[in-house]
Scaffold this active site. Structure first.
Site, short mmCIF file in Angstrom:
data_model
loop_
_atom_site.label_atom_id
_atom_site.label_comp_id
_atom_site.label_asym_id
_atom_site.label_seq_id
_atom_site.Cartn_x
_atom_site.Cartn_y
_atom_site.Cartn_z
N GLY A 1 57.33 27.23 16.02
CA GLY A 1 56.92 27.56 14.64
C GLY A 1 57.90 28.52 14.00
O GLY A 1 59.03 28.68 14.47
N ASN A 2 57.51 29.14 12.89
CA ASN A 2 58.36 30.16 12.26
C ASN A 2 57.45 31.21 11.61
O ASN A 2 56.22 31.12 11.70
CB ASN A 2 59.32 29.53 11.25
CG ASN A 2 58.59 28.80 10.14
OD1 ASN A 2 57.88 29.41 9.36
ND2 ASN A 2 58.73 27.47 10.09
N HIS A 3 58.05 32.19 10.96
CA HIS A 3 57.29 33.37 10.50
C HIS A 3 56.64 33.20 9.12
O HIS A 3 56.11 34.16 8.58
CB HIS A 3 58.21 34.59 10.46
CG HIS A 3 58.76 34.96 11.80
ND1 HIS A 3 57.97 35.44 12.81
CD2 HIS A 3 60.02 34.87 12.31
CE1 HIS A 3 58.71 35.67 13.88
NE2 HIS A 3 59.96 35.32 13.60
#
Ligand code: PMT
Length: 397
Positions: free
Chosen positions: A209-211
């Site tokens: 995923g990412n932030h």
């Protein structure tokens, strides 16, 4: 215009407070969600029970909810919940306190916390209304972009006749609707906005995923809906409330986001891709939880479809707005994306700027247009960034 809007009615201590029951009913009839905040003086004229029954929500009056358990009411949360705040009836005393910034009641603290449009409907005796102090205070509120709903002429509680009667509930609701119609600059537009991250499954318990928190995309959806657009929000996995008046589809992976975007694209006028879409997914996600048997492991990734590139190649009448999140050579990289994805504009944000990008409440952007025009903005709250982006979109439309 009012359907699904969060309306906060603030009732102060005037005999006209009895009309607040009718104001609540009018807003509910129009499909709004209504919450009421009252001063102690207002409770002498109408009971919180009446207003909570009509609004189907608890009424707020005090900072402390349960002193024994240490539970308190949160004026900041309530102020931020409101899409519209209406002070009706507004006494001369409460108007003066709105101007001076007093916060010695829950109602006043909520007013100071609200970021939404505010309306003030005065109610008082004619000489109090005509008094220089009151008139000056109303002028100051007007300068601060508070909308004044003028009182009517008629018989007053004192027995005198003149200007000072609270506007009728239908007039108050009409004034709010007229205001919304006036700012509905995107009334006939259908806008598709993507927000948040995507999660690419590794096995049933893990993902890549990412932030991204979704805050930027949700702010865009909120402001677009406030301007009367019909907004389709496609959100990755985030924990945010859907802004009022916005239609939301939840997705998890880039593949799901691509499918959802394709399904809606044909009927859309503007696309804003604020989502942080994963460029790669795991080629063969494991069906069972992967065990930690070896000291190293390799994951084979394959490319996800570039959603914006697909839209750029298949657009007809649609305006396409991309985002570029960069860490170096920001302008050059953003320009490349603008051209290769056939966009009308791209919103550049850089992780080099403190307070910009992922998860913060603020962002700092530049907007690059296909005619080589670039506008840069200072660091602002994401709601204000969304306003800047939508102002540019309106010009492009
Ligand atoms: O959600 P927040 O926490 O508020 O953070 C906001 C944000 C930083 C995520 C947002 O402001 C932002 O920059 N979004 C785009 C992030 C990104 O993926 O940038 P990119 O430079 O990698 O992609 C360029 C554009 O192509 C983006 O519009 C992206 O949505 C789109 N894209 C990317 C990959 C892909 N497979 N398909 C796409 O359509």
């Amino acid at each position: 215009m009012l359907n699904g809007k969060n309306v906060l009615l603030a009732v102060t201590g005037s005999i006209a407070a009895y009309k607040s029951a009718l104001i609540v009913r009018e807003f509910i009839k129009k499909g709004a969600n209504v919450k009421v905040v009252m001063t102690n003086a207002a409770c002498d004229f109408i009971t919180p029970l009446t207003l909570s029954t009509l609004s189907k929500n608890p009424v707020f009056k005090d900072f402390v909810k349960d002193s024994e358990k240490g539970v308190w009411n949160n004026h900041v949360e309530l102020g931020l919940w409101a899409d519209l705040m209406i002070v009706a009836p507004a006494t001369a005393n409460s108007i003066a306190k709105l101007v001076s910034g007093h916060a010695d009641s829950f109602l006043l603290a909520t007013y100071l916390s609200a970021r939404c449009p505010v309306f003030v409907a005065p109610a008082m005796d004619l000489d109090m209304f005509k008094h220089e102090s009151t008139q000056e205070n109303l002028s100051i509120l007007t300068e601060r972009k508070v909308s004044i709903i003028q009182p009517e002429y008629g018989e007053l509680a004192s027995g005198l006749e003149g200007e000072g009667r609270l506007a009728e509930p239908e007039q108050i609701v009409k004034a709010v609707r007229d205001y919304l119609l006036n700012i509905a600059t995107l009334k006939d537009k259908r806008i598709l906005i993507t927000a948040g991250p995507t999660h690419e499954s590794i096995d049933p318990v893990r993902f890549i995923g990412n932030h991204s928190s979704g805050k930027m995309g949700f702010a865009l959806a909120k402001v677009a809906a406030e301007r009367g657009a019909s907004v389709q929000l496609i959100a990755g996995p985030v924990v945010l409330d859907t802004p009022s008046g916005v239609d939301r589809i939840n997705v998890t992976s880039a593949k799901e986001m691509f499918e959802a975007v394709k399904e809606t694209f044909a009927n859309i006028d503007v696309v804003i891709m604020a989502a942080a879409v994963a460029d790669y997914r795991v080629k063969s996600p494991a069906l069972e939880k992967i065990k930690k048997n070896s000291s190293e492991m390799e994951l084979l990734l394959e490319k996800n479809e570039d959603i914006l590139l697909y839209l750029g190649n298949n657009k007809k009448h649609q305006l396409l707005i991309g985002f570029a999140l960069e860490t170096e050579n920001e302008i050059k990289n953003a320009e490349k994306k603008l051209i290769s994805k056939k966009l009308d504009a791209i919103v550049l944000n850089s992780l080099k700027n403190k307070g910009a990008g992922f998860a913060t409440d603020t962002n700092q952007i530049s907007i690059l247009q296909k005619d080589n025009k670039m506008i840069s903005f200072e660091l602002k709250h994401k709601n204000d960034v969304a306003t800047d982006v939508l102002d540019v979109i309106e010009k492009l439309l």
